[in-house]
Design an enzyme around this catalytic site. Structure first.
Site, PDB file in Angstrom:
ATOM      1  N   ASP A 187     -43.936 -42.254  44.213  1.00 14.42           N
ATOM      2  CA  ASP A 187     -43.795 -40.962  44.895  1.00 14.42           C
ATOM      3  C   ASP A 187     -43.069 -39.948  44.010  1.00 14.42           C
ATOM      4  OD1 ASP A 187     -43.799 -38.879  46.678  1.00 14.42           O
ATOM      5  OD2 ASP A 187     -42.566 -39.829  48.185  1.00 14.42           O
TER       6      ASP A 187
ATOM      7  N   ASP B 112     -44.350 -37.188  42.719  1.00 11.24           N
ATOM      8  CA  ASP B 112     -45.252 -36.056  42.500  1.00 11.24           C
ATOM      9  C   ASP B 112     -44.496 -34.849  41.966  1.00 11.24           C
ATOM     10  OD1 ASP B 112     -44.501 -36.647  45.244  1.00 11.24           O
ATOM     11  OD2 ASP B 112     -45.202 -34.634  45.677  1.00 11.24           O
TER      12      ASP B 112
ATOM     13  N   ARG C 291     -39.635 -34.946  38.876  1.00  3.85           N
ATOM     14  CA  ARG C 291     -39.094 -35.927  39.824  1.00  3.85           C
ATOM     15  C   ARG C 291     -38.864 -37.262  39.122  1.00  3.85           C
ATOM     16  NH1 ARG C 291     -41.742 -34.989  44.818  1.00  3.85           N
ATOM     17  NH2 ARG C 291     -41.335 -37.034  45.692  1.00  3.85           N
TER      18      ARG C 291
ATOM     19  N   TRP D 167     -28.428 -30.167  45.712  1.00  2.00           N
ATOM     20  CA  TRP D 167     -29.717 -29.843  46.307  1.00  2.00           C
ATOM     21  C   TRP D 167     -29.889 -28.332  46.457  1.00  2.00           C
ATOM     22  CZ3 TRP D 167     -32.478 -34.343  47.033  1.00  2.00           C
ATOM     23  CH2 TRP D 167     -33.800 -34.188  47.483  1.00  2.00           C
TER      24      TRP D 167
ATOM     25  N   TRP E  77     -34.785 -33.237  52.655  1.00  4.48           N
ATOM     26  CA  TRP E  77     -34.826 -34.696  52.559  1.00  4.48           C
ATOM     27  C   TRP E  77     -33.406 -35.280  52.533  1.00  4.48           C
ATOM     28  CZ3 TRP E  77     -38.796 -37.300  48.742  1.00  4.48           C
ATOM     29  CH2 TRP E  77     -39.015 -38.607  49.154  1.00  4.48           C
TER      30      TRP E  77
END
Lengths: 312, 173
Positions: A26, A28, A53, A206, A270
């Protein structure tokens, strides 16, 4: 998983570069691509810089897609040993995947443990910034690893489609270095692919970042601090606690001859899903909850714009 | 095959809509027999089995995974409910396996004062249908707290019968 360069007028493809071919984790590549003119090996280059990522930071020549630098921007990254930079190699430009961390090799119903970074990525959508004076990038990062167990899944239109359970935890658990921070705010040299300095943050950074001609880098934390640090050393010079965790982007602007710095606070996304959705258990929120469980001790939900005026 | 069994059960739903009050209670979840690693209660309905050391049967573990990929977005983590949909760990104490299956397959709609409460029909979603029993036994295990919150730490090996049924069901057209 791919960066595309297209002609603005016609849309025709100029070049493509695939970051994580056959993604099994995951990773992406939704993160931003920053354009900067930099001198690399004595040559002035029009570059495109991307913090993926997958934990690698890529410097490409944006005129032709040539890969110039690809290095880990979090030392914890372990799913690949490196990106193959040997032009004569068959795997040129590809990440060299470590079998132990291949969720496909380990297969369905096997819990692949200790993969770094977690599916969140070493950085997610929160943008980095480039400062032309120092020539460095200022990058909000995650320092988080995961266990990842794939299971069989079939696609049904309009229905949730998740084929793995994940658990996320501080990278220190994999590194065995007794640290438990889940973020770092770093200065990155995209010409050499090296971390210049790194400030530990208890939680993943973040927020988007901004730098100023006054020699400052600004970012926000999940506990809700807006911080200003020295561009050259990373030394913290100022912090202010906003009412909620910051996942917004710090901005600066001028109005009537005065400079302002502003940021939206309001935890979520998230990393903040546990707090925002009232989740409590490790694997919830695609594994994000356990990792950020203690966040609720530090901040609350909210939605406030905080604006700072600089002294004259 | 489980899919066609599920189809038959859909009939039951239509009749049971809105009759949750006089629904049939599920009976004791205690496992009385095991067939190829799958456990059943005295009524012959699927149920969980947790060994004294905490090892859960594979179906319960699978149910934990499927619940958290298909149902928890509405029904909340650990089957504990949300502001939007009921706590299924309690629901499975009120009605039995047949009614549970019927609701999941056929869905349910509750319109009250313009406040629509919709349980979608999962009949054509294999990720739920092929694992309906798994989800059910996981919910039963949650209903008695035989399985706590989060991922069960220890599980029995995946039975060959599980793999066979999974392959058949997931590849069925």
């Amino acid at each position: 998983m791919t960066i595309w360069a297209r002609n603005l007028d016609t849309g025709a493809v100029k070049w493509v570069y695939q970051l994580t071919p056959h993604d099994e984790w995951d990773y992406d590549a939704i993160n931003e691509v920053i354009l900067a003119d930099q001198e690399i090996g004595g040559v002035k280059r029009k570059t495109a810089v991307h913090f993926d990522r997958n934990g690698f930071a890529y410097t490409l020549d944006r005129t032709n897609g040539e890969l110039l630098v690809a290095e880990k921007y979090d030392p914890a990254v372990n799913w690949a040993t490196k990106v193959d930079m040997d032009k004569s190699s068959k795997t040129y430009g590809r990440p060299l995947v470590v079998d132990k961390y291949s969720t496909e090799k380990n297969g369905e119903d096997t819990n692949t443990q200790g993969v770094c970074p977690a599916a969140l990525g070493s950085k997610d959508e929160q943008p980095a910034s480039f400062n032309p004076e120092t020539g460095l990038f200022y990058v909000p990062t995650n320092h988080v690893c995961m266990d990842y167990e794939p299971f069989r899944v079939s696609y049904t239109a309009g229905q949730p489609y998740v084929g793995a359970t994940l658990e996320m935890f501080p990278a220190g658990r994999v590194l065995g270095d007794k640290t438990d921070n889940t973020g770092n705010f770093i200065a990155w040299d995209a010409r050499t692919g090296k971390i210049v300095w790194s400030d530990k943050e208890q939680f993943s950074v973040w927020s988007g970042t901004v730098t100023t001609a006054g020699g400052l880098a600004f970012y926000g934390t999940l506990e809700g601090y807006l911080k200003a640090v020295d561009l050259k050393t990373g030394k913290e010079l100022y912090k202010f606690k906003t009412p909620s965790g910051i996942i917004g982007n710090v901005i600066t602007y001028e109005h009537a001859g005065k400079q302002y710095v502003a940021v939206l606070s309001g935890v979520g996304g998230w990393a903040g899903i546990g707090l925002a959705a009232g989740l409590t258990k490790g694997n919830e929120g695609l594994g994000a909850v356990g990792n950020y469980a203690s966040l609720s001790n530090y901040t609350a939900l909210g939605g406030v714009l905080t604006v700072f005026a600089l002294p004259n | 095959m489980r899919l066609s069994l599920a189809g038959a059960l859909a009939l039951g739903v239509i009749m049971s809509v809105g009759t949750a009050a006089n629904a049939e209670a599920p009976g004791d979840p205690k496992a009385v027999k095991s067939v190829d690693g799958k456990y059943f209660d005295a009524k012959g309905d699927p149920t969980y089995n947790v060994k004294p050391d905490g090892t859960v049967d594979f179906y319960t573990f699978s149910g934990y995974r499927r619940y958290h990929s298909e149902c928890h977005v509405c029904h909340g983590p650990n089957a504990e409910g949300s502001t939007y949909a009921p706590a299924l760990k309690d629901s499975v104490k009120r009605f039995d396996y047949a009614e549970f299956s019927g609701i999941v397959i056929g869905g349910r709609e509750n319109k009250q004062a313009g406040n629509d409460s919709v349980m979608p029909a999962f009949a054509d979603n294999k990720n739920a249908m092929c694992y309906l029993d798994d989800i059910y036994v996981y919910l039963r295990a949650r209903s008695t707290e035989a399985v706590g919150r989060g991922r069960p730490e220890k599980k029995e090996d995946k039975p060959a019968a599980f793999s066979d049924a999974e392959t058949k069901c997931m590849s069925a057209k």
